[in-house]
Design a protein around this motif. Structure first.
Motif, PDB file in Angstrom:
ATOM      1  N   PRO A  68       0.826  -1.212   0.000  1.00 36.84           N
ATOM      2  CA  PRO A  68       0.000   0.000   0.000  1.00 36.84           C
ATOM      3  C   PRO A  68       0.862   1.264   0.000  1.00 36.84           C
ATOM      4  O   PRO A  68       1.756   1.415   0.838  1.00 36.84           O
ATOM      5  N   ALA A  69       0.613   2.155  -0.932  1.00 33.32           N
ATOM      6  CA  ALA A  69       1.371   3.406  -1.015  1.00 33.32           C
ATOM      7  C   ALA A  69       1.279   4.188   0.292  1.00 33.32           C
ATOM      8  O   ALA A  69       2.234   4.874   0.673  1.00 33.32           O
ATOM      9  N   ALA A  70       0.173   4.056   1.005  1.00 27.37           N
ATOM     10  CA  ALA A  70       0.007   4.768   2.272  1.00 27.37           C
ATOM     11  C   ALA A  70       1.044   4.314   3.307  1.00 27.37           C
ATOM     12  O   ALA A  70       1.458   5.117   4.146  1.00 27.37           O
ATOM     13  N   PHE A  71       1.459   3.049   3.248  1.00 30.21           N
ATOM     14  CA  PHE A  71       2.501   2.580   4.173  1.00 30.21           C
ATOM     15  C   PHE A  71       3.799   3.337   3.909  1.00 30.21           C
ATOM     16  O   PHE A  71       4.468   3.791   4.828  1.00 30.21           O
ATOM     17  N   ILE A  72       4.168   3.441   2.639  1.00 27.41           N
ATOM     18  CA  ILE A  72       5.410   4.107   2.266  1.00 27.41           C
ATOM     19  C   ILE A  72       5.315   5.595   2.579  1.00 27.41           C
ATOM     20  O   ILE A  72       6.244   6.173   3.159  1.00 27.41           O
ATOM     21  N   ASP A  73       4.195   6.208   2.206  1.00 29.32           N
ATOM     22  CA  ASP A  73       4.010   7.646   2.447  1.00 29.32           C
ATOM     23  C   ASP A  73       4.031   7.980   3.933  1.00 29.32           C
ATOM     24  O   ASP A  73       4.584   8.992   4.341  1.00 29.32           O
ATOM     25  N   LEU A  75       5.205   5.923   6.635  1.00 31.30           N
ATOM     26  CA  LEU A  75       6.295   5.419   7.475  1.00 31.30           C
ATOM     27  C   LEU A  75       7.631   5.312   6.767  1.00 31.30           C
ATOM     28  O   LEU A  75       8.648   5.064   7.398  1.00 31.30           O
ATOM     29  N   GLY A  76       7.627   5.445   5.454  1.00 35.17           N
ATOM     30  CA  GLY A  76       8.845   5.279   4.680  1.00 35.17           C
ATOM     31  C   GLY A  76       9.024   3.844   4.243  1.00 35.17           C
ATOM     32  O   GLY A  76       8.419   2.916   4.794  1.00 35.17           O
ATOM     33  N   ALA A  77       9.868   3.663   3.239  1.00 38.69           N
ATOM     34  CA  ALA A  77      10.095   2.333   2.683  1.00 38.69           C
ATOM     35  C   ALA A  77      10.813   1.409   3.659  1.00 38.69           C
ATOM     36  O   ALA A  77      10.652   0.193   3.611  1.00 38.69           O
ATOM     37  N   VAL A  78      11.600   1.991   4.557  1.00 39.41           N
ATOM     38  CA  VAL A  78      12.341   1.200   5.531  1.00 39.41           C
ATOM     39  C   VAL A  78      11.514   1.159   6.810  1.00 39.41           C
ATOM     40  O   VAL A  78      11.718   1.932   7.744  1.00 39.41           O
ATOM     41  N   SER A  79      10.518   0.269   6.805  1.00 40.15           N
ATOM     42  CA  SER A  79       9.608   0.157   7.945  1.00 40.15           C
ATOM     43  C   SER A  79       9.011  -1.237   7.994  1.00 40.15           C
ATOM     44  O   SER A  79       8.985  -1.957   6.997  1.00 40.15           O
ATOM     45  N   GLU A  80       8.539  -1.592   9.167  1.00 42.14           N
ATOM     46  CA  GLU A  80       7.971  -2.922   9.375  1.00 42.14           C
ATOM     47  C   GLU A  80       6.759  -3.194   8.484  1.00 42.14           C
ATOM     48  O   GLU A  80       6.704  -4.252   7.841  1.00 42.14           O
ATOM     49  N   PRO A  81       5.771  -2.292   8.401  1.00 40.50           N
ATOM     50  CA  PRO A  81       4.616  -2.597   7.551  1.00 40.50           C
ATOM     51  C   PRO A  81       4.984  -2.772   6.073  1.00 40.50           C
ATOM     52  O   PRO A  81       4.420  -3.627   5.390  1.00 40.50           O
ATOM     53  N   VAL A  82       5.931  -1.974   5.591  1.00 46.17           N
ATOM     54  CA  VAL A  82       6.325  -2.082   4.185  1.00 46.17           C
ATOM     55  C   VAL A  82       6.997  -3.420   3.917  1.00 46.17           C
ATOM     56  O   VAL A  82       6.663  -4.127   2.965  1.00 46.17           O
ATOM     57  N   VAL A  83       7.924  -3.787   4.761  1.00 45.19           N
ATOM     58  CA  VAL A  83       8.645  -5.035   4.511  1.00 45.19           C
ATOM     59  C   VAL A  83       7.721  -6.249   4.689  1.00 45.19           C
ATOM     60  O   VAL A  83       7.827  -7.233   3.957  1.00 45.19           O
ATOM     61  N   ALA A  84       6.784  -6.182   5.621  1.00 44.07           N
ATOM     62  CA  ALA A  84       5.820  -7.279   5.782  1.00 44.07           C
ATOM     63  C   ALA A  84       4.957  -7.419   4.533  1.00 44.07           C
ATOM     64  O   ALA A  84       4.710  -8.537   4.059  1.00 44.07           O
ATOM     65  N   ALA A  85       4.510  -6.298   3.986  1.00 43.71           N
ATOM     66  CA  ALA A  85       3.711  -6.337   2.754  1.00 43.71           C
ATOM     67  C   ALA A  85       4.542  -6.837   1.581  1.00 43.71           C
ATOM     68  O   ALA A  85       4.035  -7.551   0.708  1.00 43.71           O
ATOM     69  N   MET A  86       5.827  -6.479   1.543  1.00 41.74           N
ATOM     70  CA  MET A  86       6.708  -6.970   0.489  1.00 41.74           C
ATOM     71  C   MET A  86       6.824  -8.496   0.541  1.00 41.74           C
ATOM     72  O   MET A  86       6.738  -9.167  -0.495  1.00 41.74           O
ATOM     73  N   ALA A  87       7.008  -9.043   1.724  1.00 39.00           N
ATOM     74  CA  ALA A  87       7.131 -10.497   1.863  1.00 39.00           C
ATOM     75  C   ALA A  87       5.852 -11.198   1.450  1.00 39.00           C
ATOM     76  O   ALA A  87       5.874 -12.201   0.732  1.00 39.00           O
ATOM     77  N   GLN A  88       4.711 -10.658   1.891  1.00 33.97           N
ATOM     78  CA  GLN A  88       3.432 -11.266   1.515  1.00 33.97           C
ATOM     79  C   GLN A  88       3.208 -11.170   0.015  1.00 33.97           C
ATOM     80  O   GLN A  88       2.765 -12.129  -0.613  1.00 33.97           O
ATOM     81  N   GLY A  89       3.540 -10.020  -0.567  1.00 36.75           N
ATOM     82  CA  GLY A  89       3.384  -9.849  -2.004  1.00 36.75           C
ATOM     83  C   GLY A  89       4.259 -10.795  -2.805  1.00 36.75           C
ATOM     84  O   GLY A  89       3.828 -11.337  -3.827  1.00 36.75           O
ATOM     85  N   ALA A  90       5.483 -11.012  -2.350  1.00 34.55           N
ATOM     86  CA  ALA A  90       6.378 -11.948  -3.039  1.00 34.55           C
ATOM     87  C   ALA A  90       5.864 -13.376  -2.935  1.00 34.55           C
ATOM     88  O   ALA A  90       5.857 -14.117  -3.930  1.00 34.55           O
ATOM     89  N   ALA A  91       5.442 -13.767  -1.752  1.00 30.98           N
ATOM     90  CA  ALA A  91       4.914 -15.124  -1.571  1.00 30.98           C
ATOM     91  C   ALA A  91       3.673 -15.330  -2.426  1.00 30.98           C
ATOM     92  O   ALA A  91       3.541 -16.356  -3.110  1.00 30.98           O
ATOM     93  N   ASP A  92       2.768 -14.360  -2.409  1.00 31.45           N
ATOM     94  CA  ASP A  92       1.546 -14.477  -3.200  1.00 31.45           C
ATOM     95  C   ASP A  92       1.849 -14.502  -4.694  1.00 31.45           C
ATOM     96  O   ASP A  92       1.324 -15.328  -5.432  1.00 31.45           O
ATOM     97  N   GLY A  93       2.698 -13.595  -5.147  1.00 27.73           N
ATOM     98  CA  GLY A  93       3.011 -13.497  -6.560  1.00 27.73           C
ATOM     99  C   GLY A  93       3.708 -14.723  -7.109  1.00 27.73           C
ATOM    100  O   GLY A  93       3.544 -15.069  -8.281  1.00 27.73           O
ATOM    101  N   ALA A  94       4.480 -15.388  -6.272  1.00 25.93           N
ATOM    102  CA  ALA A  94       5.225 -16.567  -6.695  1.00 25.93           C
ATOM    103  C   ALA A  94       4.524 -17.871  -6.316  1.00 25.93           C
ATOM    104  O   ALA A  94       5.019 -18.938  -6.653  1.00 25.93           O
ATOM    105  N   ALA A  95       3.407 -17.789  -5.624  1.00 23.93           N
ATOM    106  CA  ALA A  95       2.737 -18.976  -5.084  1.00 23.93           C
ATOM    107  C   ALA A  95       3.745 -19.825  -4.302  1.00 23.93           C
ATOM    108  O   ALA A  95       3.773 -21.045  -4.407  1.00 23.93           O
ATOM    109  N   ALA A  96       4.589 -19.128  -3.512  1.00 26.75           N
ATOM    110  CA  ALA A  96       5.616 -19.788  -2.711  1.00 26.75           C
ATOM    111  C   ALA A  96       5.159 -19.860  -1.252  1.00 26.75           C
ATOM    112  O   ALA A  96       4.491 -18.951  -0.768  1.00 26.75           O
TER     113      ALA A  96
END
Length: 164
Positions: A68-73, A75-96
């Protein structure tokens, strides 16, 4: 190309994933694909490594990983919510079943009082949920990035050992 410790961790990661019949994906910002490179340094990794996302720019995190862009806006890109969303997005996108995400300040510039150079947020998508943690590494840009790769692989292996 990588230290013997990183190669050993990548090898163990692969062995554990193969034994489970599962795969891993990566979502990387400050490491710029180094975690995926360490994984693919291992022959046969295509059996357990699905794909890696290099989302260095904030817009890439939003468009490729559904951060979510609101997370970045907010808290910044270097934050817990952003990195958690990144991990979920990678897992979902790769079906991993497993994913690791990294976002940090590798330096030498870009640090702040709240996020000094060396600050790196990690998130690990596992079958049991998302695990996050923050580390602060010392050294120059190369040292911070190398330490982040090592830590990401070390924690992935540890989480696989704990998994049921």
């Amino acid at each position: 190309m990588f230290s013997s410790e990183i190669e050993a961790l990548s090898t163990e990661l692969g062995q554990r994933l193969l034994a489970r019949g599962e795969t891993v994906a990566t979502a990387e910002s400050c490491t710029g694909g180094l975690i995926a490179a360490a994984i693919t340094e291992i022959a046969g990794s295509s059996a357990w490594f699905e794909r890696g996302y290099i989302t260095y720019a904030n817009q890439a995190k939003v468009s490729l990983l559904d951060v979510p862009a609101a997370f970045i806006d907010g808290l910044g890109a270097v934050s817990e919510p952003v990195v958690a969303a990144m991990a979920q997005g990678a897992a979902d996108g790769a079906a991993a079943r497993w994913a690791v995400a990294v976002s940090g300040v590798a330096g030498p510039t870009g640090g702040s009082i709240d996020k000094p150079v060396g600050t790196v947020w990690f998130a690990f998508a596992t079958p049991e949920g998302i695990h996050t943690e923050k580390q602060v590494f010392a050294g120059n840009r190369s040292a911070v990035r190398s330490a982040a790769v090592y830590h990401a692989l070390l924690r992935l292996v540890a989480l696989l050992k704990q998994a049921t």
